[in-house]
Design a protein around this motif. Sequence first.
Motif, mmCIF file in Angstrom:
data_model
loop_
_atom_site.group_PDB
_atom_site.id
_atom_site.type_symbol
_atom_site.label_atom_id
_atom_site.label_comp_id
_atom_site.label_asym_id
_atom_site.label_seq_id
_atom_site.Cartn_x
_atom_site.Cartn_y
_atom_site.Cartn_z
ATOM 1 N N GLN A 81 0.681 -0.938 -0.342
ATOM 2 C CA GLN A 81 0.181 -0.294 -0.299
ATOM 3 C C GLN A 81 0.960 1.278 0.406
ATOM 4 O O GLN A 81 0.391 2.210 -0.510
ATOM 5 C CB GLN A 81 -1.005 -0.559 1.242
ATOM 6 N N GLU A 92 -1.904 11.121 0.919
ATOM 7 C CA GLU A 92 -3.547 10.640 0.369
ATOM 8 C C GLU A 92 -4.099 11.939 -0.236
ATOM 9 O O GLU A 92 -5.053 11.890 -1.572
ATOM 10 C CB GLU A 92 -4.131 9.737 0.791
ATOM 11 N N ASP A 151 -11.782 4.016 -7.248
ATOM 12 C CA ASP A 151 -11.188 3.902 -6.851
ATOM 13 C C ASP A 151 -11.568 3.478 -5.763
ATOM 14 O O ASP A 151 -10.365 3.047 -4.288
ATOM 15 C CB ASP A 151 -11.206 5.896 -6.220
ATOM 16 N N ARG A 160 -9.104 1.250 -3.258
ATOM 17 C CA ARG A 160 -8.161 1.259 -1.966
ATOM 18 C C ARG A 160 -9.220 0.298 -0.829
ATOM 19 O O ARG A 160 -8.111 -0.192 0.177
ATOM 20 C CB ARG A 160 -9.360 2.749 -1.638
#
Length: 495
Positions: free
Chosen positions: A80, A119, A169, A173
Amino acid sequence: MKAANFAKSDAPGRKLFVGPRLRRLREQLGWNQSQLAARLELSLSYISQIETNQRPVTAGVLLKLAEVFGGDVAQFSEEQDKRLLTELDAALNDRTLGHDPPHAAQLARLVEQAPELAEAYVALYQRHQRLQDEHAQLIDRFYGEQGQDLGTGQPPAWTAPLPHEEVRDFFNRRNNYIDGLDRLAEALAQDLVLQPAERAASLREALLQRCGVTVEPLTDPGDAGLLRHYDARRRRLSLPSHLTDAQQAFQMATQYALLAAADAFAAEVREAGFSDDATRALARQGLAHYFAGAVLLPYGAFLDAARGCRYDVELLQQRFHVSFETICHRLSTLQRNGARGVPFYFVRVDQAGNISKRQSATSFHFARHGGACPLWNVHEAFAQPGRILTQIAEMPDGSRFFGIARTIERHGSGGFRAQRKLFAIGLGCDLAHARELVYADGLDFGRSAQAVLIGPGCRVCPREHCVQRAFPPAGKLLVADSDRESLVSYRFSPG
């Protein structure tokens, strides 16, 4: 997953440092270091050294961490952070933003210590790109090519991400895995004792008995292009008669999900905080499709089969009686805590290079704008339809991936004049996992192995000497020299 195996596959030849991730997890639970040390039965100084990355974690400590934080050791994976770091690096190296990018070490510290800020910056940059694209398209629309130099007109007002981008998205995520829905789907498949090639009848009965919905063939000639039509007033689901058993089952499972799992969908959509009704509706459809795929390919059985045949897509097709694309899509979702498959990226590309589906449980970076790299084997697949092509690819940051690509064709009913759709499917993983795939047999994966140098797309790719470059990267200063010419179309300042 055992800690030793995880450490080996996640970072071969490197020590595993988890300090920032451990600190974030601890702070989310409101614990201080002393409380964590007591729960782990370790010294306070040892915890402090781990959190400041002065000491790596051992396999035994990894297992203790997984037990204390209620997950498996994969939650301490670097994937990640690597993906976020790649996106942040691409954003900050866009010279149109008018500032010098930070050093790589600074970016790494930001991602480790303040991932929320990283982010947020990436999200703002993506909105900036959308505004730039919209402005360019509007100028082009009203003034043609000359309008690029006019500098007239006002840029459009800020707009939210397009619905499909926002939904995509959301799945990314979540690492393309929605645990609650996946387990509901697996339970339904077990409850109905679904068997490949014999699923439709059981799902038809479940719709009737549990939802009061009858399933009938589509008869209206005007509905020739439909795959599913639900009449809520009549509680009737109509499906084309030409669909295979698996295709019928998928559409029926989709409708079942929309009716029987409505509360679960509402909770997911509410938590995601989508921006408008159109996006929320598209998200519900995407979640319903996710549920349907998980019904046809239940997690436990499918993961066991995938591991057993070493992720041979065609053997999995034969085992579960579904399409090549369906198998590849499901392989990219196997990220359940305690039972993870190989983390894959998955894409579907048309002949113009448009990516209509993309999701990734890896750090592989997809370009959001400007098209994909032409050197990627997913484009070569169109030149060799039906064949599975393999490729070792290296990104500009040195990370390497192993991928396969193959074309697929879809067509409706209607015979010779029926519309047909041709796509290429790409499926790949980090090179560290390649040996788990049957397609890697006989290939050299050492550092000396020949790799194709690809990039995330010309707009953000820093490679100076690529002969396939379609246009220079955004914000780079072009170097014009009329006395020299080469295969490289654009020369630009690397700084």
